[in-house]
Design a protein around this motif. Structure first.
Motif, PDB file in Angstrom:
ATOM      1  N   VAL A  62       0.758  -3.397  15.639  1.00 20.60           N
ATOM      2  CA  VAL A  62       0.587  -2.971  14.262  1.00 20.60           C
ATOM      3  C   VAL A  62      -0.767  -3.602  13.880  1.00 20.60           C
ATOM      4  N   PRO A  63      -1.908  -3.171  14.163  1.00 21.43           N
ATOM      5  CA  PRO A  63      -3.331  -3.837  13.847  1.00 21.43           C
ATOM      6  C   PRO A  63      -3.532  -3.946  12.319  1.00 21.43           C
ATOM      7  N   ARG A  64      -2.997  -2.913  11.529  1.00 20.59           N
ATOM      8  CA  ARG A  64      -3.409  -3.203  10.082  1.00 20.59           C
ATOM      9  C   ARG A  64      -2.195  -3.679   9.164  1.00 20.59           C
ATOM     10  N   SER A  65      -1.139  -4.083   9.926  1.00 17.89           N
ATOM     11  CA  SER A  65      -0.066  -4.833   9.315  1.00 17.89           C
ATOM     12  C   SER A  65       0.391  -6.031  10.037  1.00 17.89           C
ATOM     13  N   THR A  80       3.337   2.246   3.234  1.00 17.98           N
ATOM     14  CA  THR A  80       2.634   1.130   2.456  1.00 17.98           C
ATOM     15  C   THR A  80       3.798   0.382   1.940  1.00 17.98           C
ATOM     16  N   SER A  81       5.014   1.040   1.554  1.00 18.60           N
ATOM     17  CA  SER A  81       5.960   0.315   0.714  1.00 18.60           C
ATOM     18  C   SER A  81       6.511  -0.861   1.761  1.00 18.60           C
ATOM     19  N   VAL A  82       6.807  -0.270   3.141  1.00 22.53           N
ATOM     20  CA  VAL A  82       7.537  -1.091   4.103  1.00 22.53           C
ATOM     21  C   VAL A  82       6.219  -2.410   4.362  1.00 22.53           C
ATOM     22  N   LYS A  83       5.022  -1.974   4.338  1.00 20.99           N
ATOM     23  CA  LYS A  83       4.058  -3.047   4.548  1.00 20.99           C
ATOM     24  C   LYS A  83       4.265  -4.246   3.462  1.00 20.99           C
ATOM     25  N   LYS A  84       4.298  -3.684   2.309  1.00 15.73           N
ATOM     26  CA  LYS A  84       4.648  -4.751   1.156  1.00 15.73           C
ATOM     27  C   LYS A  84       5.897  -5.394   1.105  1.00 15.73           C
ATOM     28  N   LEU A  85       6.779  -4.746   1.510  1.00 16.94           N
ATOM     29  CA  LEU A  85       8.163  -5.248   1.652  1.00 16.94           C
ATOM     30  C   LEU A  85       8.040  -6.642   2.787  1.00 16.94           C
ATOM     31  N   ALA A  86       7.342  -6.211   3.927  1.00 13.02           N
ATOM     32  CA  ALA A  86       7.396  -7.308   4.921  1.00 13.02           C
ATOM     33  C   ALA A  86       6.414  -8.463   4.624  1.00 13.02           C
ATOM     34  N   GLU A  87       5.340  -8.070   3.824  1.00 14.53           N
ATOM     35  CA  GLU A  87       4.471  -9.271   3.381  1.00 14.53           C
ATOM     36  C   GLU A  87       5.367 -10.166   2.475  1.00 14.53           C
TER      37      GLU A  87
END
Length: 823
Positions: free
Chosen positions: A295-298, A175-182
């Motif tokens: 990455v269908p969810r990110s 989740t942290s990696v996803k937030k950083l990418a967003e």
């Protein structure tokens, strides 16, 4: 004895069988296995020696050649008187017949082998059922199977549970990696929105269609380049996401190996456990590769531009497709471990692969609409009939793909040596070539956009440089697009074992084609550089003349500039064309010789045309006339509207356009150069005071020079040149007034208007010519121009004395009209 019938039979028999071998062997012989028991040639040693003896003997070779020639013409062969010659021909035909029979036998054996390999899929499956019944009925083997698979399944359950626990524990880092990418994606989008220029209405109104197309192309290339950079920036986040997803698979693999080491009691159980763990790890790893790319969810980590629903669809189908490689691995290892026949193992593997290919066909059918929409051309291109037809064909893309999918399985199931590998190898390399060419195109377009953007310093030094760069931008882009497409096509052909590299790099024709293309590109580049360099030098020289107040030189160079450009363009085109033709292999010497002879013939046959061109060039080079000048030439006076290398177009005062060839121009009177002079002539009475008249005209010009409307038009005061003539026709007073070019008519009309009133007020007497006439006797006096009275009658009184007639002023001479232009 005569043997022509037998020779003809063998000849046509050999010809028919050879054609049959070529037609049937094109596809199968390339994959036929090389067997040790099959000879590499269809000729035996004895047959080859007999044929060699015939070919080495000149007499026998001539007779055999003559026989074949007559047979080819449909004529009977010449009778042979020697039995030895007939025997030789018979032996040669027998050798050829044996060769054809040998080739047909090899082809038939190969085809039979492939058919047997394919049908063995269904016959060998019976061996699997027989083996399974034997293993189940035998208590010892049944106990071994239950123990091995029971322990292996227990180990797999424990390993999967550990994997699940590790996945739950890694949710927070993911989740942290996803937030950083967003967050990074949001910052990049905001920066692009701030730096993106917005088109204005003024730009839209002033830009031409070519400039608009160039601007749109550059914006599109820049946008694609930004997209590539955008996805490249995602690679670190994507790699971190993959490692976090792969870590639970590593935990599962580790526990599986530990369980196989400590929870099994036999080698078979250990092998089954390790096989299942390895197969699951391979399948899971293959799934994670595609899942990490999509990455269908990110969406902020996704490396491929596509919607979320499409990414989820592809991921679900891929999760099913990766099961087949794992099953094949398990069958290949466990079959040998439990003494299953090799043919049975291969039959089960071919069955599994068949199911895999059927699933792939169903997947292709499922996504046919998605891919068809992606392959459709843009709405603008669909207006073209060719692109509309291509769009219709794109909707049927799934038909050849499904055929290729099933053909792969048939090739592999029939054991065509190298066939499956060849198709799979060509397909994978084709996709790789397409991906690499796409990335390369985006990088090349981005590099071109940077090279064609002029910096502020160069823009200040050369104001038109950016405009010229935009002019060449679409042409360079088309050339690079064609080069990328051709290179991709060559690589794809090479990936399917078509020797395109050898053709373009080693064959004479290929090297000549490559040399011609390279020479053409170099010639076009040099031509464009020469063209732009000469134009830049000329425009810079014109600007230098204009800045240093040398308008005459600037105008002269501006007038000759179109001719210089035409000559330069002609030379460049001839140079590039001749160089390209010579590189292709065409002998340009006759072409140049013919062009020279034709030029000499044209020069003799059209001397007036050559004279027009030569005279026009020197007229323009010497800046004798310019567009807008008022000239008098060839008896025509008017305004110059157009100048070419051959003709001069003059618009006269009455509106007629006169096209005058330069060969007819012997002299030119140009009113628009330097200054003009008004020649003032006043015919006064001999008793009039000329000084008084001169004073009036001087005062009038002096007053006009003080006015704003005439100050810049009149260069001098009235200059009295004195009395030019004095006789019975009066005194002619002459003077001049110097004016600006093309302004003499306006000044002259205003000057005469003013002095007319002043001279009338001063009572100036002008010379008025008189005429005297007499009338016959007894004829009354009459006015001039009246009808003459009839002749004298008999009863009329005698004529009176002559009486002078009334004076009549002489009719004024008509004056030519003066142009009202340039006032």
């Amino acid at each position: 004895m005569t043997v022509h019938k037998r020779d003809r039979y063998f000849f046509f028999s050999w010809l028919f069988r050879s054609c049959l071998v070529l037609l049937l062997g094109c596809g199968l012989l390339s994959y036929a296995p090389a067997r040790a028991d099959t000879p590499t040639t269809g000729l035996s040693q004895q047959d080859a020696q007999q044929l060699l003896n015939v070919l080495n003997d000149p007499q026998k070779r001539d007779e055999f050649t003559k026989t074949l020639s007559l047979m080819a013409k449909g004529l009977p062969a010449a009778p042979k008187t020697q039995a030895k010659t007939a025997a030789t021909s018979t032996d040669s035909a027998a050798v050829i017949d044996n060769s054809v029979h040998s080739e047909l036998d090899d082809l038939g054996n190969t085809a039979t082998e492939y058919v047997n390999n394919f049908t063995s899929l269904f016959t060998d499956l019976g061996k699997v059922g027989t083996w399974f019944r034997h293993e189940v009925q035998n208590p010892q083997s049944r106990q071994s199977l239950l123990d091995s698979f029971g322990r292996a399944l227990l180990i797999m359950v424990l390993a999967l549970a550990a994997e699940r626990a590790a996945s739950i524990g890694l949710r927070k880092p993911l989740t942290s990696v996803k937030k950083l990418a967003e967050a990074r994606e949001a910052r990049q989008t905001a920066a692009q929105d701030q730096t993106a220029p917005l088109p204005t209405d003024a730009d839209a109104d002033t830009s031409t269609d070519t400039e608009a197309d160039t601007s749109q192309t550059r914006e599109k290339d820049q946008r694609r380049g930004n997209e590539v950079l955008r996805y490249l920036v995602r690679v670190p986040y994507n790699a971190l996401h993959f490692l976090l997803k792969l870590l639970p698979v590593g935990v599962c693999l580790l526990l599986g190996y530990l369980g196989a080491e400590f929870l099994t009691s036999t080698d078979q159980a250990r092998t089954v456990a390790l096989t299942l763990v390895n197969a699951y790890a391979i399948a899971r790893g293959l799934y994670l590769i595609i899942e990490t790319i999509l990455v269908p969810r990110s969406p902020a980590i996704r490396l491929v531009p596509m919607p979320d629903d499409t990414a989820r669809l592809l991921t679900r189908w891929w999760n099913v497709l990766v099961a087949a490689p794992s099953i094949v691995i398990c069958l290949s290892i466990l079959g040998r471990e439990f003494d299953l026949d090799t043919q049975g193992v291969e039959a089960m593997m071919r069955g599994v692969v068949l199911i895999e290919h059927l699933i792939i066909a169903a997947f292709i059918w499922r996504i046919r609409h998605i891919v068809a929409r992606a392959l459709q051309p843009s709405p603008g291109l669909r207006k073209n009939a060719l692109w509309a037809f291509a769009g219709t064909l794109a909707k049927l893309w799934w038909v050849p793909i499904i055929f290729l999918d099933m053909a792969l399985w048939f090739v592999w199931a029939a054991h065509l040596k190298g066939g499956y590998q060849w198709i799979l190898h060509g397909t994978l390399l084709t996709f790789l070539c397409l991906i690499v060419s796409r990335v390369l195109a985006l990088l090349v377009y981005g590099l071109q956009d940077r090279l064609f953007r002029v910096g502020p310093e160069l823009q200040a030094q050369y104001p038109d440089l950016q405009k010229r760069a935009d002019f060449y931008y679409p042409y360079v882009r088309k050339i690079m697009t064609i080069a990328i497409i051709l290179t991709t096509a060559v690589c794809i052909a090479q990936s399917w074992s078509i020797p395109t590299f050898d053709f373009f790099l080693h064959s004479a024709l290929g090297l000549r084609l490559v040399g011609a293309v390279v020479c053409l590109l170099i010639g076009m580049t040099i031509a464009a550089l020469a063209w732009e360099t000469v134009n830049s030098i000329l425009n810079k020289q014109i600007s230098r003349y204009s800045a240093s107040a040398q308008e005459a030189r600037a105008a002269r160079l501006r007038t000759v500039l179109p001719i210089i450009r035409t000559v330069l363009l002609t030379v460049i085109i001839i140079f590039v064309a001749v160089t390209t033709l010579s590189q292709i292999g065409i002998n340009v010497t006759p072409l140049l010789t013919g062009a020279g002879i034709l030029g000499v013939g044209l020069s003799f046959g059209s001397q007036s045309l050559v004279k027009d061109v030569i005279t026009g060039f020197f007229m323009l080079a010497e800046d004798a006339i310019q567009v807008g000048d008022w000239v008098t030439t060839g008896g025509i006076a008017g305004t110059v509207e157009h100048l070419s290398i051959r003709t001069l177009r003059v618009r006269s005062f009455d509106g007629d356009l006169h096209i005058i060839p330069f060969s007819s121009v012997t002299s030119i009177a140009n009113t628009a150069r330097g200054f003009n002079q008004i020649i003032v002539r006043q015919t006064l009475d001999l008793s009039e005071d000329t000084g008084k008249v001169v004073k009036i005209m001087q005062e009038t010009i002096a007053q006009m020079r003080k006015e704003d409307g005439f100050r810049s038009m009149i260069f001098s005061d009235y200059t009295d040149l004195g009395v030019d003539n004095s006789d019975g026709n009066g005194a002619v007073l002459v003077g001049i007034i110097k004016t600006a070019p093309m302004m003499k008519w306006k000044v002259q009309r205003e000057f005469y208007r003013r002095i007319a009133l002043r001279m009338a007020a001063a009572g100036i007497k002008f010379f008025t010519p008189t005429s005297y006439s007499t009338t016959p006797p007894n004829v009354p006096m009459h006015m001039a121009l009246d009808a003459m009275p009839t002749g004298p009658q008999d009863d009329t009184p005698p004529p009176a004395a002559p009486t002078p007639a009334v004076e009549q002023p002489a009719a004024p001479k008509p004056q030519p009209p003066r142009p009202a232009a340039h006032e």
